[in-house]
Enzyme design. Sequence first.
Site, PDB file in Angstrom:
ATOM      1  N   GLN A  62     -23.305  -4.236  44.993  1.00  0.00           N
ATOM      2  CA  GLN A  62     -21.893  -4.119  45.369  1.00  0.00           C
ATOM      3  C   GLN A  62     -21.618  -4.961  46.614  1.00  0.00           C
ATOM      4  O   GLN A  62     -22.432  -4.989  47.545  1.00  0.00           O
ATOM      5  CB  GLN A  62     -21.547  -2.662  45.670  1.00  0.00           C
TER       6      GLN A  62
HETATM    7  P1  GTP Z   1     -25.846  -1.796  41.228  1.00  0.00           P
HETATM    8  O1  GTP Z   1     -26.888  -0.778  41.554  1.00  0.00           O
HETATM    9  O2  GTP Z   1     -24.458  -1.295  41.394  1.00  0.00           O
HETATM   10  O3  GTP Z   1     -26.070  -3.098  41.948  1.00  0.00           O
HETATM   11  O4  GTP Z   1     -25.984  -2.145  39.633  1.00  0.00           O
HETATM   12  P2  GTP Z   1     -27.300  -2.505  38.810  1.00  0.00           P
HETATM   13  O5  GTP Z   1     -27.464  -3.990  38.786  1.00  0.00           O
HETATM   14  O6  GTP Z   1     -28.457  -1.721  39.293  1.00  0.00           O
HETATM   15  O7  GTP Z   1     -26.901  -2.088  37.325  1.00  0.00           O
HETATM   16  P3  GTP Z   1     -27.382  -0.780  36.530  1.00  0.00           P
HETATM   17  O8  GTP Z   1     -28.832  -0.865  36.221  1.00  0.00           O
HETATM   18  O9  GTP Z   1     -26.886   0.413  37.243  1.00  0.00           O
HETATM   19  O10 GTP Z   1     -26.622  -0.993  35.135  1.00  0.00           O
HETATM   20  C1  GTP Z   1     -25.207  -1.126  35.056  1.00  0.00           C
HETATM   21  C2  GTP Z   1     -24.751  -0.781  33.654  1.00  0.00           C
HETATM   22  O11 GTP Z   1     -25.212  -1.760  32.723  1.00  0.00           O
HETATM   23  C3  GTP Z   1     -25.293   0.558  33.134  1.00  0.00           C
HETATM   24  O12 GTP Z   1     -24.275   1.197  32.395  1.00  0.00           O
HETATM   25  C4  GTP Z   1     -26.445   0.142  32.236  1.00  0.00           C
HETATM   26  O13 GTP Z   1     -26.695   1.066  31.194  1.00  0.00           O
HETATM   27  C5  GTP Z   1     -25.913  -1.155  31.658  1.00  0.00           C
HETATM   28  N1  GTP Z   1     -26.970  -2.083  31.212  1.00  0.00           N
HETATM   29  C6  GTP Z   1     -28.072  -2.466  31.882  1.00  0.00           C
HETATM   30  N2  GTP Z   1     -28.784  -3.370  31.189  1.00  0.00           N
HETATM   31  C7  GTP Z   1     -28.114  -3.561  30.023  1.00  0.00           C
HETATM   32  C8  GTP Z   1     -28.335  -4.408  28.874  1.00  0.00           C
HETATM   33  O14 GTP Z   1     -29.294  -5.172  28.772  1.00  0.00           O
HETATM   34  N3  GTP Z   1     -27.401  -4.327  27.873  1.00  0.00           N
HETATM   35  C9  GTP Z   1     -26.316  -3.509  27.941  1.00  0.00           C
HETATM   36  N4  GTP Z   1     -25.492  -3.500  26.898  1.00  0.00           N
HETATM   37  N5  GTP Z   1     -26.070  -2.722  29.010  1.00  0.00           N
HETATM   38  C10 GTP Z   1     -26.953  -2.750  30.033  1.00  0.00           C
END
Ligand code: GTP
Length: 171
Positions: A62
């Site tokens: 974020q």
């Molecule tokens: P921050 O902690 O806010 O920086 O985000 P992050 O990069 O850690 O992302 P996070 O792992 O929380 O995933 C964000 C969203 O994307 C979630 O709803 C996951 O389920 C979804 N997601 C993650 N990887 C994939 C993927 O390969 N395909 C799809 N369709 N959704 C995904």
Amino acid sequence: GLKKKEVHLLCLGLDNSGKTTIINKLKPSNAQAQDIVPTIGFSVEKFKTSSLLFTVFDMSGQGRYRNLWEHYYKEGQAIIFVTDSSDKLRMIVAKEELETLLNHPDIKHRRIPILFFANKMDLRDALSSVKVSQLLSLENIKDKPWHICASNGLTGDGLQEGVDWLQDQIQ
Ligand code: GTP
Ligand code: MG
């Protein structure tokens, strides 16, 4: 048994790219969390490969937390940079954050390996890893080993290829 080599790994990329989902998937199934929520600040995680024990700084992507990233650059020995391949609009923001990272004094002159995951490859409008690589101008990274893999954080597709590459860079 043999003691595994410990490696500090930074997991970076914009919010919602799938960083926490990917790191969670790299843990043994009995240690995986069921619900992934947006990371607040950062979270320290661990996972193993055949020869390495990774300590991961899973940073929040974020905007308001991205200024935390640089405090962990010095001790980072490898980087995973995750992009949401379906988020074409924000690929330019991801590129800017990558450039800021690469120009940081604690990163700039180090041969630190960078693994890119072009994540969310399952989504219908996802860009290919070649296209993501072009949009991020990865060909301009000349002084660091880097590699890009298409990945699906939900199923784990592509993650092993990436982590195998990372392990080879660190041996
Ligand atoms: P921050 O902690 O806010 O920086 O985000 P992050 O990069 O850690 O992302 P996070 O792992 O929380 O995933 C964000 C969203 O994307 C979630 O709803 C996951 O389920 C979804 N997601 C993650 N990887 C994939 C993927 O390969 N395909 C799809 N369709 N959704 C995904
Ligand atoms: Mg997260």
